[in-house]
Design a protein around this motif. Structure first.
Motif, short mmCIF file in Angstrom:
data_model
loop_
_atom_site.label_atom_id
_atom_site.label_comp_id
_atom_site.label_asym_id
_atom_site.label_seq_id
_atom_site.Cartn_x
_atom_site.Cartn_y
_atom_site.Cartn_z
N TYR A 45 -36.35 -16.89 19.88
CA TYR A 45 -36.62 -17.76 21.02
C TYR A 45 -36.49 -16.94 22.29
O TYR A 45 -35.47 -16.26 22.51
N ASN A 75 -41.50 -18.90 31.51
CA ASN A 75 -41.97 -18.92 30.12
C ASN A 75 -40.89 -19.34 29.14
O ASN A 75 -39.71 -19.04 29.31
N ARG A 76 -41.33 -20.02 28.10
CA ARG A 76 -40.50 -20.39 26.96
C ARG A 76 -41.34 -20.17 25.70
O ARG A 76 -42.46 -20.67 25.60
N THR A 77 -40.80 -19.41 24.72
CA THR A 77 -41.59 -19.11 23.52
C THR A 77 -40.72 -19.10 22.27
O THR A 77 -39.66 -18.47 22.25
N ARG A 97 -41.42 -23.93 31.57
CA ARG A 97 -40.69 -24.91 32.38
C ARG A 97 -41.25 -24.82 33.79
O ARG A 97 -41.15 -23.78 34.44
N ALA A 131 -37.03 -11.77 30.73
CA ALA A 131 -36.49 -12.86 29.91
C ALA A 131 -35.34 -12.35 29.06
O ALA A 131 -35.05 -11.15 29.02
N SER A 166 -45.70 -21.44 22.44
CA SER A 166 -45.12 -21.25 23.77
C SER A 166 -45.48 -22.36 24.75
O SER A 166 -46.48 -23.07 24.60
N TYR A 203 -36.45 -16.95 26.44
CA TYR A 203 -36.11 -17.81 27.58
C TYR A 203 -36.41 -17.05 28.87
O TYR A 203 -35.70 -16.11 29.23
N GLN A 251 -33.90 -12.88 24.95
CA GLN A 251 -34.36 -13.33 23.64
C GLN A 251 -33.23 -13.30 22.64
O GLN A 251 -32.39 -12.39 22.65
#
Length: 210
Positions: free
Chosen positions: A175, A195-197, A35, A157, A32, A177, A159
């Protein structure tokens, strides 16, 4: 948030009342980052490894569609680096996720399927650590979460993922976002953190209910 959780639970009950439901446990590896913008300037960020563990229910909906909600423990993090030196800040956050996903199953053989999934994810931050490294010296402190200041207690988010399902075991890649700014002090520091994972998981079906 309470409305979102209650609605998801009621929808699940209505769908499972007259359909076959399968229960699975799953876990895996998270990679993870975030941005981050300070004003209009994009920050230099790095990735952090982590993990996840959860329970997934899967019930027939219509055609290839299934309702596949997941409740899981997740770790997410990010590293913020200075452009001038080696100074950096590492944030590592523990979340409880509720993801009311929809999935579409496409048979490859009698027992194997290719599965695509997507949906929203609501997250509750339960703890976190912030590690600051300046001139090679590191100090750690607990992150504080709230709805008005500090870091955000809640995150939201979307997914999407793809998986390969055998009779009992499945493998998937997802993923996440992040849509929400998890920094509640944006009025003071102008930071927007989302978050980005990316995750790789393995799951195992425990039981089916008719």
């Amino acid at each position: 948030m309470k409305f979102f959780i209650s609605t998801t639970f009621l929808v699940f009950l209505s769908l499972t009342a007259s359909a076959q439901t399968r229960i699975a446990i799953k876990g895996g590896f998270n990679y993870s980052t975030a941005r981050i913008y300070t004003g209009e300037n994009k920050q230099s960020t790095g990735y952090m490894p982590g993990g996840n563990l959860g329970i997934q229910l899967k019930t027939f909906f219509e055609g290839p569609l299934h309702f596949s909600p997941v409740v899981s423990y997740q770790t997410r993090g990010f590293v913020t680096r200075s452009k001038l030196n080696d100074d950096k800040t590492s944030n590592f956050i523990h979340y409880i996720d509720l993801a009311p996903l929809l999935s579409a199953d496409f048979k490859i053989s009698n027992k194997n399927s290719l599965v695509f999934s997507a949906g929203p994810v609501a997250s509750l931050a339960i703890s976190g650590t912030e590690k600051v490294t300046v001139n090679g010296i590191s100090t750690s402190s607990r992150m504080r979460f709230s709805t008005t200041g500090d870091y955000g207690l809640f995150d939201f988010a979307i997914q999407a993922g793809v998986g390969y399902h055998l009779k009992k075991i499945y493998f998937e890649a997802n993923y996440l976002y992040g849509l929400a700014n998890i920094n509640n002090n944006v009025a003071a520091d102008f930071k927007n953190i989302r978050n980005r994972t990316f995750s790789l998981n393995i799951g195992y079906y425990l039981k089916s209910y008719e």
